[in-house]
Motif scaffolding. Structure first.
Motif, mmCIF file in Angstrom:
data_model
loop_
_atom_site.group_PDB
_atom_site.id
_atom_site.type_symbol
_atom_site.label_atom_id
_atom_site.label_comp_id
_atom_site.label_asym_id
_atom_site.label_seq_id
_atom_site.Cartn_x
_atom_site.Cartn_y
_atom_site.Cartn_z
ATOM 1 N N TYR A 59 44.647 41.922 33.106
ATOM 2 C CA TYR A 59 43.228 42.268 33.030
ATOM 3 C C TYR A 59 42.937 43.379 32.033
ATOM 4 O O TYR A 59 41.844 43.441 31.450
ATOM 5 N N ASP A 105 41.427 39.086 34.122
ATOM 6 C CA ASP A 105 40.399 39.728 33.295
ATOM 7 C C ASP A 105 39.546 40.647 34.157
ATOM 8 O O ASP A 105 39.745 40.761 35.373
ATOM 9 N N LEU A 110 39.130 41.104 38.275
ATOM 10 C CA LEU A 110 39.455 42.412 38.839
ATOM 11 C C LEU A 110 38.327 42.886 39.751
ATOM 12 O O LEU A 110 38.572 43.373 40.865
#
Length: 400
Positions: A186, A167, A171
């Protein structure tokens, strides 16, 4: 830019043994631009190398995936011989070796040889001093649970690849830790501002989607486009690109519509919805994913004998399948605002029907072999559809 169907990758008819099941996963930089593709081979370690080489021997594979690099996991570096290396172009291939193997002197010598031949070699995990003995200058790390220690990448010049980034929060953590390449889901779990985003912009996008769904006339589209400067800019950028090579610059929406044609206009506008940049100037990570889904859905329906209308419907399912993420809205609200065919609605809401079953496959990095067979598809046709889809997504990203 031509239709995805006009950039087909040829099917091979001379493969002497069953084609392996191979998947592709995008690897992006900090600006959300694709820099590489990670090859996913769900085979036993002894068979993974053979499966990879079969995929890379496919007709026109290097042209289809250019200019991206290939990230290839190499469970046993000692299994590589000179014949194998002939099929692995050093300028394009990034090899990933297990950290545990780096303690072996024979592996250290082999990795040094590979580095001398021009290959970039990454260590999968933390290898400490053994990484230097292998001439390894980059790390690939599974970031699903934890990040590497603060000293792990001090001597790593990169590229350093953060895998399984789930996600936006992870990140950001991976970027802070020093990673510069990223893969994972992500893009499907972006950071939200908590206030529902720009409601006016969202309504305008839904209105445009509604016009496209009911095949509205060009004048109606032009009026709405003028209300969205970002979308208008990207549309004019596309029609003035080398993909269309107009004899003179195009400045009006009416001209743009005439150059593209109705079918291409619909496709490009559907993709252009994802073209907005993030506040930090990075590209929207959803754009190439939507392009892959749309083009692969179209290719698979064509392989199964679908006509042009069915291919168009499959394309719509693929490109619309990420609208809930893009607009931060439930898919039920999105489809209720649009005039979509029942097959499209069933696919988007419940992954039901023929198109829904295909979408469920396309959404996975590695397809289920049994599900493929149930839909009348084999591993080779699946690989061909992936090549065609990724080729088109690469071109779309470069033109936008």
């Amino acid at each position: 830019m031509t239709d995805t169907a006009n950039t087909e990758i040829p099917m091979s008819s001379s493969e002497p043994s069953p084609f392996p099941l191979v998947g592709l996963q995008a690897v992006s930089n900090a600006q959300n631009e694709w820099v590489a593709l990670s090859f996913r081979v769900p085979a036993a370690p002894g068979d993974a190398l053979a499966a990879l080489l079969a995929a890379l021997a496919y007709p026109d594979v290097h042209a289809a995936l250019a200019p991206l690099d290939y990230v290839v996991s190499l469970p046993d570096p000692l299994a590589l011989d000179a014949t194998h290396l002939e099929q692995l172009p050093p300028a394009r291939v990034v090899l990933v070796v297990p950290a545990a193997a780096c303690a072996e002197p024979a592996v250290q010598a082999r990795c040094k040889q590979l580095a001398e031949r021009g290959y970039r070699v990454l260590v999968d995990g933390e290898a400490g001093i053994h990484a230097g003995r292998c001439a390894i200058r980059g790390m690939a790390h599974d970031c699903a649970r934890e990040l590497p220690g603060p000293l792990a990448m001090l001597t790593m010049s990169g590229p350093n690849l953060a895998r399984n980034v789930g996600d936006a929060a992870r990140l950001a953590e991976a970027r802070q830790a020093g990673f510069d390449w990223f893969s994972g889901d992500y893009a499907l779990h972006p950071e939200r501002d908590g206030n529902g985003g720009d409601g006016t912009s969202r309504k305008r996008l839904l209105a445009l989607l509604g016009l496209l769904a009911r095949d509205a006339d060009s004048r109606e589209l032009e009026i709405l486009l003028k209300q969205d400067p970002a979308l208008a800019y990207h549309l004019l950028k596309v029609v003035n690109s080398a993909a269309f090579a107009p004899s003179s610059p195009i400045h009006s929406f009416g001209q743009a519509i005439n150059v593209l044609g109705r079918r291409q206009l619909q496709r490009w506008l559907q993709l252009l919805l994802y073209a907005r940049q993030a506040e930090d100037g990075a590209a929207n990570a959803l754009l190439p994913l939507a392009a892959v889904r749309a083009a692969q859905m179209e290719a698979l329906v064509k392989q199964r004998g679908g006509d042009r209308d069915q291919q168009d419907m499959a394309f719509v399912v693929g490109v619309f399948s990420l609208l809930d993420v893009l607009l931060d809205m439930p898919m039920t609200e999105i489809v209720s605002a649009l005039s979509l065919d029942l097959e499209v609605v069933m696919a988007l809401l419940d992954r039901a029907g023929a198109l829904g079953e295909l979408l469920a496959l396309v959404e996975r990095d590695i397809a289920d072999g049994g599900a493929l067979r149930g839909l009348g598809l084999d591993h080779e046709s699946w690989w061909a559809s992936q090549l065609q889809a990724h080729h088109w997504a690469i071109q779309v990203s470069r033109n936008l």
